[in-house]
Design a protein around this motif. Structure first.
Motif, PDB file in Angstrom:
ATOM      1  N   GLU A  33       0.841  -1.198   0.000  1.00  0.00           N
ATOM      2  CA  GLU A  33       0.000   0.000   0.000  1.00  0.00           C
ATOM      3  C   GLU A  33       0.882   1.257   0.000  1.00  0.00           C
ATOM      4  O   GLU A  33       0.641   2.193  -0.755  1.00  0.00           O
ATOM      5  CB  GLU A  33      -0.933   0.012   1.212  1.00  0.00           C
ATOM      6  CG  GLU A  33      -1.847   1.222   1.228  1.00  0.00           C
ATOM      7  CD  GLU A  33      -2.727   1.303   2.470  1.00  0.00           C
ATOM      8  OE1 GLU A  33      -3.755   1.983   2.391  1.00  0.00           O
ATOM      9  OE2 GLU A  33      -2.362   0.725   3.508  1.00  0.00           O
ATOM     10  N   LEU A  34       1.905   1.245   0.809  1.00  0.00           N
ATOM     11  CA  LEU A  34       2.814   2.383   0.888  1.00  0.00           C
ATOM     12  C   LEU A  34       3.597   2.547  -0.416  1.00  0.00           C
ATOM     13  O   LEU A  34       3.750   3.661  -0.922  1.00  0.00           O
ATOM     14  CB  LEU A  34       3.755   2.216   2.081  1.00  0.00           C
ATOM     15  CG  LEU A  34       4.652   3.386   2.418  1.00  0.00           C
ATOM     16  CD1 LEU A  34       3.861   4.663   2.634  1.00  0.00           C
ATOM     17  CD2 LEU A  34       5.464   3.059   3.673  1.00  0.00           C
ATOM     18  N   PHE A  45       0.792  17.319  -6.699  1.00  0.00           N
ATOM     19  CA  PHE A  45      -0.593  16.999  -6.388  1.00  0.00           C
ATOM     20  C   PHE A  45      -1.154  17.968  -5.361  1.00  0.00           C
ATOM     21  O   PHE A  45      -0.418  18.716  -4.732  1.00  0.00           O
ATOM     22  CB  PHE A  45      -0.720  15.556  -5.878  1.00  0.00           C
ATOM     23  CG  PHE A  45       0.019  15.270  -4.593  1.00  0.00           C
ATOM     24  CD1 PHE A  45      -0.626  15.384  -3.363  1.00  0.00           C
ATOM     25  CD2 PHE A  45       1.350  14.878  -4.599  1.00  0.00           C
ATOM     26  CE1 PHE A  45       0.045  15.116  -2.174  1.00  0.00           C
ATOM     27  CE2 PHE A  45       2.021  14.608  -3.422  1.00  0.00           C
ATOM     28  CZ  PHE A  45       1.373  14.728  -2.208  1.00  0.00           C
ATOM     29  N   ARG A  46      -2.457  17.923  -5.205  1.00  0.00           N
ATOM     30  CA  ARG A  46      -3.130  18.695  -4.159  1.00  0.00           C
ATOM     31  C   ARG A  46      -3.246  17.833  -2.914  1.00  0.00           C
ATOM     32  O   ARG A  46      -3.424  16.619  -3.008  1.00  0.00           O
ATOM     33  CB  ARG A  46      -4.534  19.101  -4.597  1.00  0.00           C
ATOM     34  CG  ARG A  46      -4.561  20.179  -5.631  1.00  0.00           C
ATOM     35  CD  ARG A  46      -5.991  20.567  -5.925  1.00  0.00           C
ATOM     36  NE  ARG A  46      -6.015  21.635  -6.909  1.00  0.00           N
ATOM     37  CZ  ARG A  46      -7.105  22.041  -7.507  1.00  0.00           C
ATOM     38  NH1 ARG A  46      -8.264  21.481  -7.235  1.00  0.00           N
ATOM     39  NH2 ARG A  46      -7.048  23.018  -8.376  1.00  0.00           N
ATOM     40  N   ARG A  47      -3.186  18.477  -1.781  1.00  0.00           N
ATOM     41  CA  ARG A  47      -3.331  17.758  -0.518  1.00  0.00           C
ATOM     42  C   ARG A  47      -4.668  17.009  -0.484  1.00  0.00           C
ATOM     43  O   ARG A  47      -4.749  15.886  -0.001  1.00  0.00           O
ATOM     44  CB  ARG A  47      -3.221  18.739   0.651  1.00  0.00           C
ATOM     45  CG  ARG A  47      -3.287  18.100   1.992  1.00  0.00           C
ATOM     46  CD  ARG A  47      -3.281  19.173   3.096  1.00  0.00           C
ATOM     47  NE  ARG A  47      -3.180  18.542   4.374  1.00  0.00           N
ATOM     48  CZ  ARG A  47      -2.088  18.477   5.104  1.00  0.00           C
ATOM     49  NH1 ARG A  47      -0.980  19.030   4.672  1.00  0.00           N
ATOM     50  NH2 ARG A  47      -2.084  17.869   6.264  1.00  0.00           N
ATOM     51  N   SER A  48      -5.713  17.610  -1.029  1.00  0.00           N
ATOM     52  CA  SER A  48      -7.032  16.982  -1.028  1.00  0.00           C
ATOM     53  C   SER A  48      -7.048  15.695  -1.855  1.00  0.00           C
ATOM     54  O   SER A  48      -7.792  14.764  -1.543  1.00  0.00           O
ATOM     55  CB  SER A  48      -8.094  17.952  -1.531  1.00  0.00           C
ATOM     56  OG  SER A  48      -7.827  18.342  -2.854  1.00  0.00           O
ATOM     57  N   ASP A  49      -6.221  15.623  -2.913  1.00  0.00           N
ATOM     58  CA  ASP A  49      -6.131  14.385  -3.697  1.00  0.00           C
ATOM     59  C   ASP A  49      -5.663  13.232  -2.819  1.00  0.00           C
ATOM     60  O   ASP A  49      -6.202  12.133  -2.888  1.00  0.00           O
ATOM     61  CB  ASP A  49      -5.155  14.541  -4.866  1.00  0.00           C
ATOM     62  CG  ASP A  49      -5.597  15.543  -5.900  1.00  0.00           C
ATOM     63  OD1 ASP A  49      -6.804  15.852  -5.961  1.00  0.00           O
ATOM     64  OD2 ASP A  49      -4.726  16.027  -6.648  1.00  0.00           O
ATOM     65  N   LEU A  50      -4.655  13.502  -2.003  1.00  0.00           N
ATOM     66  CA  LEU A  50      -4.136  12.480  -1.102  1.00  0.00           C
ATOM     67  C   LEU A  50      -5.158  12.134  -0.029  1.00  0.00           C
ATOM     68  O   LEU A  50      -5.418  10.971   0.251  1.00  0.00           O
ATOM     69  CB  LEU A  50      -2.826  12.953  -0.467  1.00  0.00           C
ATOM     70  CG  LEU A  50      -2.196  12.023   0.575  1.00  0.00           C
ATOM     71  CD1 LEU A  50      -1.846  10.669  -0.037  1.00  0.00           C
ATOM     72  CD2 LEU A  50      -0.964  12.663   1.176  1.00  0.00           C
ATOM     73  N   MET A  51      -5.753  13.146   0.583  1.00  0.00           N
ATOM     74  CA  MET A  51      -6.696  12.914   1.672  1.00  0.00           C
ATOM     75  C   MET A  51      -7.952  12.183   1.197  1.00  0.00           C
ATOM     76  O   MET A  51      -8.557  11.434   1.952  1.00  0.00           O
ATOM     77  CB  MET A  51      -7.078  14.232   2.347  1.00  0.00           C
ATOM     78  CG  MET A  51      -5.919  14.906   3.055  1.00  0.00           C
ATOM     79  SD  MET A  51      -5.195  13.845   4.310  1.00  0.00           S
ATOM     80  CE  MET A  51      -3.472  13.922   3.890  1.00  0.00           C
ATOM     81  N   ASN A  52      -8.342  12.362  -0.060  1.00  0.00           N
ATOM     82  CA  ASN A  52      -9.523  11.704  -0.604  1.00  0.00           C
ATOM     83  C   ASN A  52      -9.211  10.350  -1.233  1.00  0.00           C
ATOM     84  O   ASN A  52     -10.112   9.675  -1.724  1.00  0.00           O
ATOM     85  CB  ASN A  52     -10.211  12.601  -1.637  1.00  0.00           C
ATOM     86  CG  ASN A  52     -10.799  13.845  -1.009  1.00  0.00           C
ATOM     87  OD1 ASN A  52     -11.183  13.849   0.156  1.00  0.00           O
ATOM     88  ND2 ASN A  52     -10.852  14.914  -1.771  1.00  0.00           N
ATOM     89  N   SER A  56      -4.838   4.177   3.721  1.00  0.00           N
ATOM     90  CA  SER A  56      -5.084   4.270   5.163  1.00  0.00           C
ATOM     91  C   SER A  56      -4.526   5.590   5.696  1.00  0.00           C
ATOM     92  O   SER A  56      -3.609   6.176   5.099  1.00  0.00           O
ATOM     93  CB  SER A  56      -4.435   3.097   5.887  1.00  0.00           C
ATOM     94  OG  SER A  56      -3.028   3.196   5.817  1.00  0.00           O
ATOM     95  N   PRO A  57      -5.043   6.078   6.821  1.00  0.00           N
ATOM     96  CA  PRO A  57      -4.549   7.337   7.399  1.00  0.00           C
ATOM     97  C   PRO A  57      -3.043   7.323   7.673  1.00  0.00           C
ATOM     98  O   PRO A  57      -2.368   8.332   7.468  1.00  0.00           O
ATOM     99  CB  PRO A  57      -5.343   7.475   8.695  1.00  0.00           C
ATOM    100  CG  PRO A  57      -6.589   6.707   8.458  1.00  0.00           C
ATOM    101  CD  PRO A  57      -6.199   5.557   7.567  1.00  0.00           C
ATOM    102  N   GLU A  58      -2.523   6.186   8.107  1.00  0.00           N
ATOM    103  CA  GLU A  58      -1.077   6.090   8.392  1.00  0.00           C
ATOM    104  C   GLU A  58      -0.261   6.262   7.117  1.00  0.00           C
ATOM    105  O   GLU A  58       0.744   6.975   7.105  1.00  0.00           O
ATOM    106  CB  GLU A  58      -0.743   4.745   9.052  1.00  0.00           C
ATOM    107  CG  GLU A  58      -1.365   4.545  10.406  1.00  0.00           C
ATOM    108  CD  GLU A  58      -2.811   4.054  10.341  1.00  0.00           C
ATOM    109  OE1 GLU A  58      -3.260   3.596   9.257  1.00  0.00           O
ATOM    110  OE2 GLU A  58      -3.498   4.150  11.363  1.00  0.00           O
ATOM    111  N   VAL A  59      -0.701   5.616   6.050  1.00  0.00           N
ATOM    112  CA  VAL A  59       0.011   5.713   4.773  1.00  0.00           C
ATOM    113  C   VAL A  59      -0.091   7.133   4.225  1.00  0.00           C
ATOM    114  O   VAL A  59       0.899   7.677   3.720  1.00  0.00           O
ATOM    115  CB  VAL A  59      -0.532   4.670   3.767  1.00  0.00           C
ATOM    116  CG1 VAL A  59      -0.035   4.945   2.361  1.00  0.00           C
ATOM    117  CG2 VAL A  59      -0.139   3.273   4.207  1.00  0.00           C
ATOM    118  N   LYS A  60      -1.246   7.759   4.347  1.00  0.00           N
ATOM    119  CA  LYS A  60      -1.410   9.143   3.884  1.00  0.00           C
ATOM    120  C   LYS A  60      -0.430  10.069   4.601  1.00  0.00           C
ATOM    121  O   LYS A  60       0.188  10.935   3.972  1.00  0.00           O
ATOM    122  CB  LYS A  60      -2.833   9.630   4.123  1.00  0.00           C
ATOM    123  CG  LYS A  60      -3.857   8.985   3.236  1.00  0.00           C
ATOM    124  CD  LYS A  60      -5.249   9.462   3.591  1.00  0.00           C
ATOM    125  CE  LYS A  60      -6.313   8.742   2.802  1.00  0.00           C
ATOM    126  NZ  LYS A  60      -7.664   9.166   3.168  1.00  0.00           N
TER     127      LYS A  60
END
Length: 73
Positions: A33-34, A45-52, A56-60
């Motif tokens: 996953e990582l 990229f945009r931060r929102s692309d990653l957050m959406n 998993s939260p840890e990988v983000k």
């Protein structure tokens, strides 16, 4: 050719990762996953692309930290 989606002219990235660092991290991790995240977000990229994304939260958090670190060489 008309660009659409995040590649249209209205898309403005916020984060500009060092592609070499992201590829190095991807090669060093055994976590699939990582690894996939590092490779997917090695380009601006945009931060929102990653957050959406579906990661998993840890990988983000790890991806965000790696993408925003400065190359000190």
């Amino acid at each position: 050719m008309q660009l659409t989606g995040k590649y249209s002219t209205g898309y403005t990235p916020e984060i500009f990762p060092n592609q070499n660092i992201m590829q190095t991290f991807a090669a060093q991790t055994k976590n699939n996953e990582l690894r996939n995240g590092f490779l997917e977000f090695q380009y601006p990229f945009r931060r929102s692309d990653l957050m959406n994304s579906g990661y998993s939260p840890e990988v983000k958090e790890i991806i965000l930290q790696a993408a925003t670190q400065q190359n000190t060489r």
